[in-house]
Design a protein around this motif. Structure first.
Motif, PDB file in Angstrom:
ATOM      1  N   PRO A  30     -14.991   5.384  -2.251  1.00 14.21           N
ATOM      2  CA  PRO A  30     -15.228   4.426  -1.164  1.00 14.21           C
ATOM      3  C   PRO A  30     -13.882   3.869  -0.697  1.00 14.21           C
ATOM      4  CG  PRO A  30     -16.657   3.947  -3.037  1.00 14.21           C
ATOM      5  CD  PRO A  30     -15.693   5.016  -3.482  1.00 14.21           C
ATOM      6  N   THR A  31     -13.788   3.548   0.576  1.00 16.17           N
ATOM      7  CA  THR A  31     -12.539   3.061   1.138  1.00 16.17           C
ATOM      8  C   THR A  31     -12.153   1.721   0.526  1.00 16.17           C
ATOM      9  OG1 THR A  31     -13.016   4.203   3.193  1.00 16.17           O
ATOM     10  CG2 THR A  31     -11.342   2.480   3.283  1.00 16.17           C
ATOM     11  N   ALA A  32     -10.925   1.651   0.056  1.00 10.29           N
ATOM     12  CA  ALA A  32     -10.391   0.440  -0.568  1.00 10.29           C
ATOM     13  C   ALA A  32     -10.197  -0.651   0.484  1.00 10.29           C
ATOM     14  CB  ALA A  32      -9.056   0.748  -1.245  1.00 10.29           C
ATOM     15  N   SER A  33     -10.112  -1.872   0.018  1.00 14.11           N
ATOM     16  CA  SER A  33      -9.800  -2.990   0.896  1.00 14.11           C
ATOM     17  C   SER A  33      -8.944  -3.974   0.113  1.00 14.11           C
ATOM     18  CB  SER A  33     -11.079  -3.663   1.399  1.00 14.11           C
ATOM     19  OG  SER A  33     -11.804  -4.196   0.307  1.00 14.11           O
ATOM     20  N   GLY A  34      -8.337  -4.896   0.825  1.00  9.99           N
ATOM     21  CA  GLY A  34      -7.541  -5.916   0.157  1.00  9.99           C
ATOM     22  C   GLY A  34      -6.189  -6.099   0.792  1.00  9.99           C
ATOM     23  N   SER A  35      -5.372  -6.884   0.127  1.00 14.26           N
ATOM     24  CA  SER A  35      -4.031  -7.188   0.616  1.00 14.26           C
ATOM     25  C   SER A  35      -3.125  -5.977   0.456  1.00 14.26           C
ATOM     26  CB  SER A  35      -3.448  -8.358  -0.169  1.00 14.26           C
ATOM     27  OG  SER A  35      -3.198  -7.960  -1.509  1.00 14.26           O
ATOM     28  N   LEU A  36      -1.980  -6.039   1.090  1.00 16.09           N
ATOM     29  CA  LEU A  36      -0.995  -4.976   0.951  1.00 16.09           C
ATOM     30  C   LEU A  36      -0.632  -4.807  -0.522  1.00 16.09           C
ATOM     31  CD1 LEU A  36       1.831  -4.057   3.288  1.00 16.09           C
ATOM     32  CD2 LEU A  36       2.336  -4.283   0.876  1.00 16.09           C
ATOM     33  N   GLU A  37      -0.433  -5.914  -1.219  1.00 17.09           N
ATOM     34  CA  GLU A  37      -0.054  -5.845  -2.632  1.00 17.09           C
ATOM     35  C   GLU A  37      -1.148  -5.216  -3.487  1.00 17.09           C
ATOM     36  OE1 GLU A  37       2.508  -8.805  -0.659  1.00 17.09           O
ATOM     37  OE2 GLU A  37       0.345  -8.478  -0.641  1.00 17.09           O
ATOM     38  N   SER A  38      -2.408  -5.534  -3.202  1.00 17.51           N
ATOM     39  CA  SER A  38      -3.483  -4.957  -4.015  1.00 17.51           C
ATOM     40  C   SER A  38      -3.649  -3.466  -3.737  1.00 17.51           C
ATOM     41  CB  SER A  38      -4.801  -5.710  -3.815  1.00 17.51           C
ATOM     42  OG  SER A  38      -5.313  -5.534  -2.512  1.00 17.51           O
ATOM     43  N   LEU A  39      -3.495  -3.054  -2.479  1.00 16.17           N
ATOM     44  CA  LEU A  39      -3.559  -1.625  -2.157  1.00 16.17           C
ATOM     45  C   LEU A  39      -2.399  -0.881  -2.810  1.00 16.17           C
ATOM     46  CD1 LEU A  39      -4.463  -1.979   1.619  1.00 16.17           C
ATOM     47  CD2 LEU A  39      -5.996  -1.146  -0.177  1.00 16.17           C
ATOM     48  N   ALA A  40      -1.206  -1.474  -2.763  1.00 15.66           N
ATOM     49  CA  ALA A  40      -0.037  -0.860  -3.392  1.00 15.66           C
ATOM     50  C   ALA A  40      -0.246  -0.719  -4.897  1.00 15.66           C
ATOM     51  CB  ALA A  40       1.214  -1.689  -3.096  1.00 15.66           C
ATOM     52  N   ALA A  41      -0.833  -1.729  -5.505  1.00 19.22           N
ATOM     53  CA  ALA A  41      -1.085  -1.674  -6.947  1.00 19.22           C
ATOM     54  C   ALA A  41      -2.058  -0.548  -7.287  1.00 19.22           C
ATOM     55  CB  ALA A  41      -1.622  -3.016  -7.441  1.00 19.22           C
ATOM     56  N   GLU A  42      -3.045  -0.322  -6.418  1.00 21.70           N
ATOM     57  CA  GLU A  42      -4.022   0.749  -6.677  1.00 21.70           C
ATOM     58  C   GLU A  42      -3.366   2.122  -6.696  1.00 21.70           C
ATOM     59  OE1 GLU A  42      -7.970   0.928  -5.069  1.00 21.70           O
ATOM     60  OE2 GLU A  42      -7.789  -1.151  -4.367  1.00 21.70           O
ATOM     61  N   VAL A  43      -2.320   2.312  -5.890  1.00 19.98           N
ATOM     62  CA  VAL A  43      -1.645   3.614  -5.838  1.00 19.98           C
ATOM     63  C   VAL A  43      -0.323   3.597  -6.605  1.00 19.98           C
ATOM     64  CG1 VAL A  43      -2.774   4.383  -3.720  1.00 19.98           C
ATOM     65  CG2 VAL A  43      -0.623   3.106  -3.574  1.00 19.98           C
ATOM     66  N   ARG A  44      -0.139   2.571  -7.403  1.00 16.82           N
ATOM     67  CA  ARG A  44       1.010   2.450  -8.316  1.00 16.82           C
ATOM     68  C   ARG A  44       2.358   2.525  -7.607  1.00 16.82           C
ATOM     69  NH1 ARG A  44      -2.912   5.280 -11.336  1.00 16.82           N
ATOM     70  NH2 ARG A  44      -3.416   4.230 -13.294  1.00 16.82           N
ATOM     71  N   CYS A  45       2.529   1.652  -6.622  1.00 18.77           N
ATOM     72  CA  CYS A  45       3.844   1.543  -5.999  1.00 18.77           C
ATOM     73  C   CYS A  45       4.210   0.070  -5.868  1.00 18.77           C
ATOM     74  CB  CYS A  45       3.885   2.234  -4.635  1.00 18.77           C
ATOM     75  SG  CYS A  45       3.336   1.220  -3.257  1.00 18.77           S
ATOM     76  N   LYS A  46       5.495  -0.185  -5.901  1.00 19.00           N
ATOM     77  CA  LYS A  46       5.996  -1.541  -5.676  1.00 19.00           C
ATOM     78  C   LYS A  46       6.454  -1.592  -4.228  1.00 19.00           C
ATOM     79  CE  LYS A  46       9.279  -4.982  -7.147  1.00 19.00           C
ATOM     80  NZ  LYS A  46      10.498  -5.301  -7.849  1.00 19.00           N
ATOM     81  N   PRO A  47       5.747  -2.351  -3.372  1.00 22.57           N
ATOM     82  CA  PRO A  47       6.084  -2.335  -1.952  1.00 22.57           C
ATOM     83  C   PRO A  47       7.426  -2.988  -1.647  1.00 22.57           C
ATOM     84  CG  PRO A  47       4.371  -3.967  -2.402  1.00 22.57           C
ATOM     85  CD  PRO A  47       4.623  -3.227  -3.681  1.00 22.57           C
ATOM     86  N   ASN A  48       8.224  -2.309  -0.827  1.00 20.72           N
ATOM     87  CA  ASN A  48       9.487  -2.832  -0.320  1.00 20.72           C
ATOM     88  C   ASN A  48       9.181  -3.358   1.087  1.00 20.72           C
ATOM     89  OD1 ASN A  48      12.044  -3.341   0.628  1.00 20.72           O
ATOM     90  ND2 ASN A  48      12.766  -1.244   0.427  1.00 20.72           N
ATOM     91  N   MET A  49       8.928  -4.671   1.195  1.00 23.74           N
ATOM     92  CA  MET A  49       8.476  -5.271   2.448  1.00 23.74           C
ATOM     93  C   MET A  49       9.501  -5.084   3.561  1.00 23.74           C
ATOM     94  SD  MET A  49       5.439  -6.332   1.892  1.00 23.74           S
ATOM     95  CE  MET A  49       5.132  -7.257   3.376  1.00 23.74           C
ATOM     96  N   GLN A  50       9.011  -4.629   4.714  1.00 24.63           N
ATOM     97  CA  GLN A  50       9.828  -4.459   5.904  1.00 24.63           C
ATOM     98  C   GLN A  50       9.436  -5.461   6.987  1.00 24.63           C
ATOM     99  OE1 GLN A  50      12.369  -1.956   5.922  1.00 24.63           O
ATOM    100  NE2 GLN A  50      11.769  -2.178   3.783  1.00 24.63           N
ATOM    101  N   THR A  51       8.147  -5.753   7.092  1.00 19.89           N
ATOM    102  CA  THR A  51       7.623  -6.697   8.079  1.00 19.89           C
ATOM    103  C   THR A  51       6.585  -7.562   7.390  1.00 19.89           C
ATOM    104  OG1 THR A  51       7.887  -5.047   9.830  1.00 19.89           O
ATOM    105  CG2 THR A  51       6.472  -6.926  10.327  1.00 19.89           C
ATOM    106  N   ASP A  52       6.729  -8.872   7.524  1.00 20.40           N
ATOM    107  CA  ASP A  52       5.773  -9.799   6.921  1.00 20.40           C
ATOM    108  C   ASP A  52       5.428 -10.854   7.963  1.00 20.40           C
ATOM    109  OD1 ASP A  52       4.137 -11.191   5.231  1.00 20.40           O
ATOM    110  OD2 ASP A  52       5.662 -11.617   3.725  1.00 20.40           O
ATOM    111  N   ALA A  53       4.548 -10.487   8.894  1.00 19.23           N
ATOM    112  CA  ALA A  53       4.148 -11.358   9.991  1.00 19.23           C
ATOM    113  C   ALA A  53       2.645 -11.616   9.922  1.00 19.23           C
ATOM    114  CB  ALA A  53       4.520 -10.708  11.320  1.00 19.23           C
TER     115      ALA A  53
END
Length: 130
Positions: A30-53
């Motif tokens: 099923p399609t995931a939902s949530g914040s950028l951080e929670s989606l990143a955690a699901e795919v095991r990456c540490k997000p390097n923020m470029q835009t935070d608006a």
């Protein structure tokens, strides 16, 4: 009449998904939902923020599957406008509700195995001659 359109639509979706083409199809969660951080955690990456608006949050991510862009949106409309503009540049897009992951086809397919979503492809400029 509506049932016919629904059946044709379902058949088109199945054809695009490649169901039945070669035996066992890949299972898509099923399609995931949530914040950028929670989606990143699901795919095991540490997000390097470029835009935070308020309208869009966008980060560069890297995991075992490769490098990709992960973006979340405040509205469905904002997401669709962003995707439509971005597709002019080509690429592969994994689309969920108010989020998108952009990367090479192999990376997008691998992410789909965890995040679900729908794959969209941008314009192929290689076929154009100058």
């Amino acid at each position: 009449m509506r049932l016919t359109h629904a059946v044709l639509g379902a058949a088109a979706v199945l054809a695009l998904a490649g169901c039945g083409a070669g035996g066992e199809g890949e299972k898509v969660p099923p399609t995931a939902s949530g914040s950028l951080e929670s989606l990143a955690a699901e795919v095991r990456c540490k997000p390097n923020m470029q835009t935070d608006a308020d309208e869009i949050r966008q980060a560069i991510c890297r995991n075992g599957d490769g490098k990709f862009i992960l973006a979340t949106f405040a509205t469905d409309r904002g997401q669709r406008e962003w995707i439509n503009d971005a597709k002019d540049y080509g690429g592969h897009y994994l689309v969920g509700r108010k989020w998108v992951a952009v990367g090479d086809d192999g990376v997008v397919q691998a992410l789909r195995g965890t995040l679900g979503g729908d794959v969209e492809t941008g314009t192929d400029h290689h076929a154009h001659s100058g």
